[in-house]
Design an enzyme around this catalytic site. Structure first.
Site, PDB file in Angstrom:
ATOM      1  N   ASP A  11       0.878  -0.857   0.585  1.00  0.00           N
ATOM      2  CA  ASP A  11      -0.299  -0.189   0.097  1.00  0.00           C
ATOM      3  C   ASP A  11       0.883   1.451   0.093  1.00  0.00           C
ATOM      4  O   ASP A  11       1.726   1.064   0.004  1.00  0.00           O
ATOM      5  CB  ASP A  11      -1.044   0.426   1.269  1.00  0.00           C
ATOM      6  CG  ASP A  11      -1.814   1.313   1.146  1.00  0.00           C
ATOM      7  OD1 ASP A  11      -2.722   1.512   0.589  1.00  0.00           O
ATOM      8  OD2 ASP A  11      -2.014   1.884   2.242  1.00  0.00           O
ATOM      9  N   SER A  12      -0.111   2.626  -0.601  1.00  0.00           N
ATOM     10  CA  SER A  12       0.990   3.778  -0.154  1.00  0.00           C
ATOM     11  C   SER A  12       1.517   4.229   1.179  1.00  0.00           C
ATOM     12  O   SER A  12       2.280   4.577   1.203  1.00  0.00           O
ATOM     13  CB  SER A  12       0.561   4.979  -0.681  1.00  0.00           C
ATOM     14  OG  SER A  12      -1.007   5.028   0.159  1.00  0.00           O
ATOM     15  N   TYR A  43      -0.342   8.046  -2.369  1.00  0.00           N
ATOM     16  CA  TYR A  43      -0.560   7.848  -3.650  1.00  0.00           C
ATOM     17  C   TYR A  43      -1.318   8.348  -4.634  1.00  0.00           C
ATOM     18  O   TYR A  43      -2.199   8.874  -5.441  1.00  0.00           O
ATOM     19  CB  TYR A  43      -0.395   6.617  -4.100  1.00  0.00           C
ATOM     20  CG  TYR A  43       0.641   5.439  -3.966  1.00  0.00           C
ATOM     21  CD1 TYR A  43       2.192   6.335  -3.782  1.00  0.00           C
ATOM     22  CD2 TYR A  43       0.913   4.611  -4.401  1.00  0.00           C
ATOM     23  CE1 TYR A  43       2.832   5.490  -3.583  1.00  0.00           C
ATOM     24  CE2 TYR A  43       1.523   3.870  -3.930  1.00  0.00           C
ATOM     25  CZ  TYR A  43       2.691   4.490  -3.945  1.00  0.00           C
ATOM     26  OH  TYR A  43       4.015   3.391  -3.759  1.00  0.00           O
ATOM     27  N   GLY A  44      -2.432   8.693  -4.020  1.00  0.00           N
ATOM     28  CA  GLY A  44      -3.944   9.094  -4.453  1.00  0.00           C
ATOM     29  C   GLY A  44      -4.359  10.698  -5.143  1.00  0.00           C
ATOM     30  O   GLY A  44      -4.929  10.978  -6.335  1.00  0.00           O
ATOM     31  N   CYS A  74      -4.067  -1.139  -1.962  1.00  0.00           N
ATOM     32  CA  CYS A  74      -3.962   0.227  -2.787  1.00  0.00           C
ATOM     33  C   CYS A  74      -4.936   0.496  -3.296  1.00  0.00           C
ATOM     34  O   CYS A  74      -4.948   0.140  -4.564  1.00  0.00           O
ATOM     35  CB  CYS A  74      -3.211   0.531  -2.622  1.00  0.00           C
ATOM     36  SG  CYS A  74      -2.646   2.520  -2.099  1.00  0.00           S
ATOM     37  N   GLU A 161      -4.786  10.800   8.830  1.00  0.00           N
ATOM     38  CA  GLU A 161      -3.241  10.293   9.341  1.00  0.00           C
ATOM     39  C   GLU A 161      -2.640  11.164   9.801  1.00  0.00           C
ATOM     40  O   GLU A 161      -2.327  10.820  10.933  1.00  0.00           O
ATOM     41  CB  GLU A 161      -2.700  10.810   7.586  1.00  0.00           C
ATOM     42  CG  GLU A 161      -2.662   9.982   6.823  1.00  0.00           C
ATOM     43  CD  GLU A 161      -1.771   8.365   6.898  1.00  0.00           C
ATOM     44  OE1 GLU A 161      -0.932   8.717   7.456  1.00  0.00           O
ATOM     45  OE2 GLU A 161      -2.043   7.892   6.412  1.00  0.00           O
ATOM     46  N   CYS A 193     -11.054   3.464  -0.693  1.00  0.00           N
ATOM     47  CA  CYS A 193      -9.791   3.871  -0.179  1.00  0.00           C
ATOM     48  C   CYS A 193      -9.163   3.534   1.106  1.00  0.00           C
ATOM     49  O   CYS A 193     -10.145   2.871   2.235  1.00  0.00           O
ATOM     50  CB  CYS A 193      -9.730   5.476  -0.263  1.00  0.00           C
ATOM     51  SG  CYS A 193      -7.896   6.254   0.782  1.00  0.00           S
ATOM     52  N   THR A 194      -7.918   2.610   1.243  1.00  0.00           N
ATOM     53  CA  THR A 194      -7.793   1.739   2.453  1.00  0.00           C
ATOM     54  C   THR A 194      -7.832   2.791   3.351  1.00  0.00           C
ATOM     55  O   THR A 194      -8.312   1.922   4.553  1.00  0.00           O
ATOM     56  CB  THR A 194      -6.475   1.366   2.255  1.00  0.00           C
ATOM     57  OG1 THR A 194      -5.759   2.480   1.823  1.00  0.00           O
ATOM     58  CG2 THR A 194      -6.133   0.106   0.899  1.00  0.00           C
ATOM     59  N   HIS A 195      -8.383   4.400   3.836  1.00  0.00           N
ATOM     60  CA  HIS A 195      -7.833   4.501   4.697  1.00  0.00           C
ATOM     61  C   HIS A 195      -9.471   4.368   5.144  1.00  0.00           C
ATOM     62  O   HIS A 195      -9.927   5.273   6.451  1.00  0.00           O
ATOM     63  CB  HIS A 195      -7.558   5.901   4.198  1.00  0.00           C
ATOM     64  CG  HIS A 195      -6.121   6.214   5.146  1.00  0.00           C
ATOM     65  ND1 HIS A 195      -4.939   5.618   4.338  1.00  0.00           N
ATOM     66  CD2 HIS A 195      -4.929   7.165   5.956  1.00  0.00           C
ATOM     67  CE1 HIS A 195      -3.925   5.521   4.212  1.00  0.00           C
ATOM     68  NE2 HIS A 195      -4.397   6.444   5.406  1.00  0.00           N
TER      69      HIS A 195
HETATM   70  N1  DGL Z   1      -3.932   3.681   0.055  1.00  0.00           N
HETATM   71  C1  DGL Z   1      -4.788   4.676  -0.223  1.00  0.00           C
HETATM   72  C2  DGL Z   1      -5.602   4.180  -1.389  1.00  0.00           C
HETATM   73  O1  DGL Z   1      -6.397   2.887  -0.535  1.00  0.00           O
HETATM   74  C3  DGL Z   1      -5.489   6.326   0.274  1.00  0.00           C
HETATM   75  C4  DGL Z   1      -4.243   6.953   0.413  1.00  0.00           C
HETATM   76  C5  DGL Z   1      -3.296   7.670  -1.023  1.00  0.00           C
HETATM   77  O2  DGL Z   1      -3.743   8.548  -1.414  1.00  0.00           O
HETATM   78  O3  DGL Z   1      -2.614   7.172  -0.682  1.00  0.00           O
HETATM   79  O4  DGL Z   1      -6.583   4.773  -2.539  1.00  0.00           O
END
Ligand code: DGL
Length: 275
Positions: A11-12, A43-44, A74, A161, A193-195
């Site tokens: 994941d990012s 990454y987003g 991710c 975060e 999104c994983t968050h």
């Molecule tokens: N892990 C990213 C996702 O699931 C979220 C955080 C990011 O922007 O990197 O899209």
């Protein structure tokens, strides 16, 4: 014969640990290597070429760890890299987008499904493509088309975060960003999104009790389980399970914040430098 090679996930940053959590629970016999690219997070908001390059680099690293399967945990990475990884790799590659949408299709009563994700994921059109693919899958009796409403939610990841998942500020932002989904009368919402599972309470408050929230973490773990052979689902009695964490960021921060996503399993974290 049993295959003892680990399952590799990346994941990012820390968000993919929600997928690790589901995997540890659902496949208790599997060893796991997780790479969180915290040093290059997020990454987003990055261009797709850059996210693709990072994804390919991480997968090389995971293959050096002798993984038997790669889970792109991710959404932002899966939305730009999944197809290429599937073409290039000799090991199975599982993403988070298809599993999330399939779960949504099972949950929806009206076919009106919302997807929320990062700017990059929504702009990639990956969910729209996956929705069309689901509908076109003639072998699937439930292949009716979904009416997708997709919305980017810039700002959500940053709040998570910071550890802020239910303040008034998050609530105000959620009211604004989720308004198009309410206007579309979606009855199911994919947390793309994983968050976002960590914001589930706030999102549920805003969307109301009739909207089902779908997190792709559990569904992805089910897909991994389905990929494994029968003997690999047994829990080996001769050795403890190995769960390894690697990060391109600060390992101490990763360990501290990781427990928010995963729980107490985040113990030893290995530092990795891209330079
Ligand atoms: N892990 C990213 C996702 O699931 C979220 C955080 C990011 O922007 O990197 O899209």
């Amino acid at each position: 014969m049993r295959d003892d090679r680990p399952i590799g996930l990346f994941d990012s940053g820390l968000g993919g640990l929600t997928v690790v959590r589901a995997l540890l629970d659902l496949v208790p016999g599997a060893d796991v290597v997780y790479f969180g690219d915290t040093g290059r997070f997020p990454y987003g908001s990055k261009p797709p070429e850059e996210v693709l390059k990072y994804s390919l680099e991480i997968v090389d690293l995971l293959l050096e760890q002798n993984v038997r399967m790669v889970v792109v945990a991710c959404n932002s990475a899966a939305s730009v890299a999944l197809e290429q990884l599937r073409e290039q790799l000799d090991v199975p590659v599982v993403g988070v987008i298809g599993p999330g949408l399939r779960a949504a299709r099972r949950a929806t009563r009206t076919g009106r499904v919302g997807v929320i994700a990062t700017v990059g994921t929504i702009a990639s059109g990956a969910y729209q493509r996956a929705g069309a693919q689901l509908a076109a899958d003639a072998s699937d009796p439930a292949g009716a088309a979904l009416e997708l409403t997709c919305a980017a939610c810039p700002g959500f990841v940053e709040f998570v975060e910071q550890g802020d998942v239910d303040s008034d500020q998050v609530h105000v932002l959620a009211e604004r960003l989720l308004a198009p989904l309410k206007q579309a009368y979606v009855d199911t919402l994919v947390l793309g999104c994983t968050h976002y599972p960590l914001l589930a309470r706030t999102i549920a408050d805003v969307m109301g009790p009739d909207v089902v929230l779908v997190s792709s973490a559990e569904e992805t773990a089910f897909e991994v389980r389905a990929e494994l052979g029968e003997p690999d689902l047994d829990v080996p009695t001769d050795r403890p399970r190995q769960v390894k964490f690697m990060t391109s960021g600060d390992p101490t921060t990763f360990r501290e914040l990781g427990s928010r996503f995963l729980g107490p399993e985040v113990e030893h974290v290995e530092a990795w430098s891209w330079s």
